[in-house]
Design an enzyme around this catalytic site. Structure first.
Site, PDB file in Angstrom:
ATOM      1  N   HIS A 283      -0.839  11.382  -1.160  1.00  0.00           N
ATOM      2  CA  HIS A 283      -1.263  10.225  -0.108  1.00  0.00           C
ATOM      3  C   HIS A 283       0.340  10.326  -0.221  1.00  0.00           C
ATOM      4  O   HIS A 283       0.850   9.774  -1.061  1.00  0.00           O
ATOM      5  CB  HIS A 283      -2.173   9.804  -0.460  1.00  0.00           C
ATOM      6  CG  HIS A 283      -2.144   8.276   0.314  1.00  0.00           C
ATOM      7  ND1 HIS A 283      -3.387   8.424   1.019  1.00  0.00           N
ATOM      8  CD2 HIS A 283      -1.488   7.120   0.140  1.00  0.00           C
ATOM      9  CE1 HIS A 283      -2.817   6.423   1.590  1.00  0.00           C
ATOM     10  NE2 HIS A 283      -1.942   6.454   0.588  1.00  0.00           N
TER      11      HIS A 283
ATOM     12  N   ASP B 183     -10.856  12.514   5.673  1.00  0.00           N
ATOM     13  CA  ASP B 183     -10.708  11.429   5.615  1.00  0.00           C
ATOM     14  C   ASP B 183     -12.075  10.545   5.628  1.00  0.00           C
ATOM     15  O   ASP B 183     -11.976   9.254   6.099  1.00  0.00           O
ATOM     16  CB  ASP B 183      -9.699  10.493   6.317  1.00  0.00           C
ATOM     17  CG  ASP B 183      -8.932   9.512   4.957  1.00  0.00           C
ATOM     18  OD1 ASP B 183      -9.576   9.542   4.460  1.00  0.00           O
ATOM     19  OD2 ASP B 183      -8.161   9.097   5.590  1.00  0.00           O
TER      20      ASP B 183
ATOM     21  N   ARG C 213     -17.572   8.019  -2.001  1.00  0.00           N
ATOM     22  CA  ARG C 213     -18.347   6.752  -2.962  1.00  0.00           C
ATOM     23  C   ARG C 213     -19.057   6.507  -4.158  1.00  0.00           C
ATOM     24  O   ARG C 213     -19.872   5.218  -4.191  1.00  0.00           O
ATOM     25  CB  ARG C 213     -18.411   5.870  -1.532  1.00  0.00           C
ATOM     26  CG  ARG C 213     -17.486   5.835  -0.292  1.00  0.00           C
ATOM     27  CD  ARG C 213     -16.403   5.281  -0.410  1.00  0.00           C
ATOM     28  NE  ARG C 213     -15.763   4.782   0.759  1.00  0.00           N
ATOM     29  CZ  ARG C 213     -14.625   4.811   0.631  1.00  0.00           C
ATOM     30  NH1 ARG C 213     -13.155   5.324  -0.626  1.00  0.00           N
ATOM     31  NH2 ARG C 213     -14.014   4.331   1.839  1.00  0.00           N
TER      32      ARG C 213
HETATM   33 ZN   LIG Z   1      -5.334   8.853   1.487  1.00  0.00          ZN
END
Ligand SMILES: [Zn+2]
Length: 426
Positions: A176, A302, A62
Site C-alpha cells: 500500500h 478494496d 473487518r
Molecule cells: Zn490500501
C-alpha cells in the site's frame, strides 16, 4: 449435487465457446454440446454467459474486531452476490492478523463462509512498521500474502527485509503506497476540486514516490513486489517502465479508479472518500490504458465497509473506503467492455485468471477436471443497484442508484449452488 448448465457461452481468459457445463462432486466434470444427465439439476444458461469465479486479492472483512461493519460470513455473502468465489482479507483487523492465533481464528470462521476466504498476514507486528510479524508461522497457517495495507511500510529497510523474508516463503508482498509526510493530513486528491471544496489535498506524489521506491528496492534485490490499488497516471507509467526493465513488479487497481474521478467528492460526498483518493479524468484514462496493455495485472475491490455514522460526518473526519464486491463486475463491464472495447476474456484475465494465479489457488478457468468455481451473468438486461439492498452489513458506496448493463446472477463455489437468480443462499 449435480448441475447441468445448458446452452451457455463460456468465457475463459483465452477463448470463448458455446456449450453445456456439467458439474459433479465439486468439479467441472464435462463441457460439451447436447449434454444430458439423469440426476443433474438443469440450469438454463441460454440467456446468460459463464465465467470462472472472480477472485479478489484485496478486501476488508473487518473480522475480528469490527463486526458491526462486516464479518467473515456477511462479507463472503456480499462477495458471492458480486460473483467472487475467492477473496483475500486484509490483516488490519483488531487484533491485527499478525500472528498464527488470529489467522487460525479467521480460518476456522471461514469454514462456514459461502465463498473461499483466504487471509493475508501483516508484514509488521501491529502494522506498526517496526518489527517483522511472524510471517513463517502464519504461512504454516495458510496465509497467501503479506501486507500492512491501510498503512504504508514507511521504512525502506523494513520493506527490504519484508521482500527478502517473504520471498523465502514464496509469499507475495502487497504494498500500500503512501508517503505520509506528503499526505500531510489531506483528505482528497490535491487539485481543482480540493481547492473548490476548501479541503486539504493529497498529492499524487504521495503515492508515486513510494511506488518508485519499492520498484527500486525490488529491482536491487531481484525480488517480487505487488503494488496494490494504484490510482495515478504516474504510477501506471512507473510500473510500465519497470516491467520493460525486467523488474518483478505486478499491480492492481480498483473499479473506482477506472469509473470515477475527484468530481464525485462534490457536495462533500463522503461515500466518494477513499485512500488513495479518486483522482482526475486524466488518471482514469491512464488506468484504463494500463489495464488494456497489461501494465496493470488485475482488478481488486478494496471492499471497505464502514458504518453509516463513520461516513455521516464532516468530509475530513469520515473514514476512507467503499464497499465494492457487488458492483465490481458491473463496473468492469460498463466502463471497460462497453465504453472502452475490452473483451470479456480480458475481464476474466483481470478479475479471475491473474488474481487466482497470483495467490496460487485453483480456479480462474472453466475447464474439465477443474474446481467448479464459476458464475453466470446476465449482460442483456439492465439493473439498478440499490445500496440498501446490498448483502454487505455496510452501505457506503458512491454507486447507489447506478444503472448497469451486466449483473452476476448465479454462483457456484466448489460445485455448490450458492447464488441462484440473484438470491444469495449462502
Ligand atoms: Zn490500501
Amino acid at each position: 449435487m449435480e448441475y447441468l448448465i445448458k446452452n451457455t457461452v463460456i468465457y475463459n481468459s483465452d477463448k470463448t465457446v458455446k456449450a453445456d457445463i456439467y458439474i459433479k462432486d465439486g468439479k467441472i466434470e464435462k463441457i460439451g454440446e447436447n449434454l444430458s444427465y439423469e440426476n443433474a439439476t438443469v440450469v438454463d444458461g441460454s440467456k446468460k454467459i459463464a465465467l470462472p469465479g472472480l477472485c479478489d486479492i484485496h478486501c476488508h472483512l473487518r473480522d475480528p474486531g469490527y463486526e458491526y461493519k462486516e464479518d467473515i460470513i456477511s462479507g463472503a455473502k456480499s462477495a458471492a452476490a458480486g460473483g467472487f468465489t475467492s477473496i483475500v482479507a486484509m490483516p488490519n483487523t483488531k487484533p491485527v492478523a499478525d500472528n498464527k492465533a488470529v489467522i487460525d481464528y479467521i480460518n476456522n470462521k471461514a469454514k462456514n463462509a459461502c465463498v473461499n476466504v483466504y487471509q493475508a498476514g501483516a508484514i509488521t507486528k501491529g502494522l506498526e512498521g517496526k518489527e517483522l510479524a511472524e510471517i513463517g508461522e502464519m504461512k504454516k497457517s495458510g496465509i497467501v500474502a503479506v501486507t500492512d495495507d491501510g498503512k504504508p511500510v514507511s521504512d525502506g529497510s523494513m520493506m527490504k527485509k519484508a521482500l527478502l523474508y517473504a520471498g523465502m516463503f514464496d509469499l507475495p508482498v502487497i504494498a500500500h503506497e503512501e508517503d505520509m509526510s506528503l499526505v500531510d493530513g489531506g483528505s482528497m486528491n490535491e487539485g481543482y476540486m480540493s481547492t473548490y471544496l476548501g479541503l486539504r489535498g493529497i498529492s499524487k506524489a504521495a503515492e508515486e514516490v513510494m511506488v518508485s521506491r519499492d520498484i527500486i528496492i525490488a529491482k536491487s534485490l531481484s525480488e517480487k513486489v505487488h503494488i496494490t490499488h494504484i490510482s495515478t497516471k504516474g504510477s501506471v507509467e512507473l510500473i510500465r517502465q519497470a516491467k520493460k526493465d525486467g523488474v518483478k513488479v505486478t499491480c492492481d487497481t480498483c473499479p473506482h479508479y477506472f469509473s470515477l474521478d475527484e468530481t464525485a467528492c462534490d457536495g462533500f460526498n463522503t461515500n466518494a472518500k477513499m485512500n488513495p483518493p479518486l483522482r482526475t479524468n486524466e488518471d482514469v484514462e491512464a488506468i484504463i490504458e494500463g489495464l488494456r496493455d497489461g501494465t496493470i495485472d488485475m482488478i481488486a475491490t478494496d471492499h471497505a465497509p464502514h458504518h453509516e455514522d463513520e461516513k455521516n460526518c464532516e468530509f475530513d473526519k469520515a473514514l476512507n473506503g467503499i464497499i465494492g464486491f457487488e458492483t465490481a463486475f458491473a463496473l468492469a463491464y460498463d466502463y471497460l467492455v462497453t465504453k472502452n472495447g475490452f473483451s470479456l476474456n480480458k475481464i476474466v484475465e483481470l478479475m479471475s485468471r491473474n488474481p487466482s494465479d497470483f495467490i496460487k489457488i485453483e480456479g480462474g478457468e472453466i475447464a474439465e477436471g477443474k474446481v467448479a468455481d464459476l458464475i453466470l451473468a446476465d449482460v442483456e438486461n439492465k439493473w439498478t443497484y440499490e445500496a440498501e439492498k446490498s448483502v454487505s452489513k455496510s452501505k457506503n458506496t458512491p454507486y447507489n442508484k447506478f444503472t448497469f448493463g451486466a449483473r452476476v446472477t448465479d454462483v457456484f463455489v466448489k460445485g455448490n449452488y450458492i447464488v441462484e437468480n440473484c438470491n444469495v443462499k449462502g
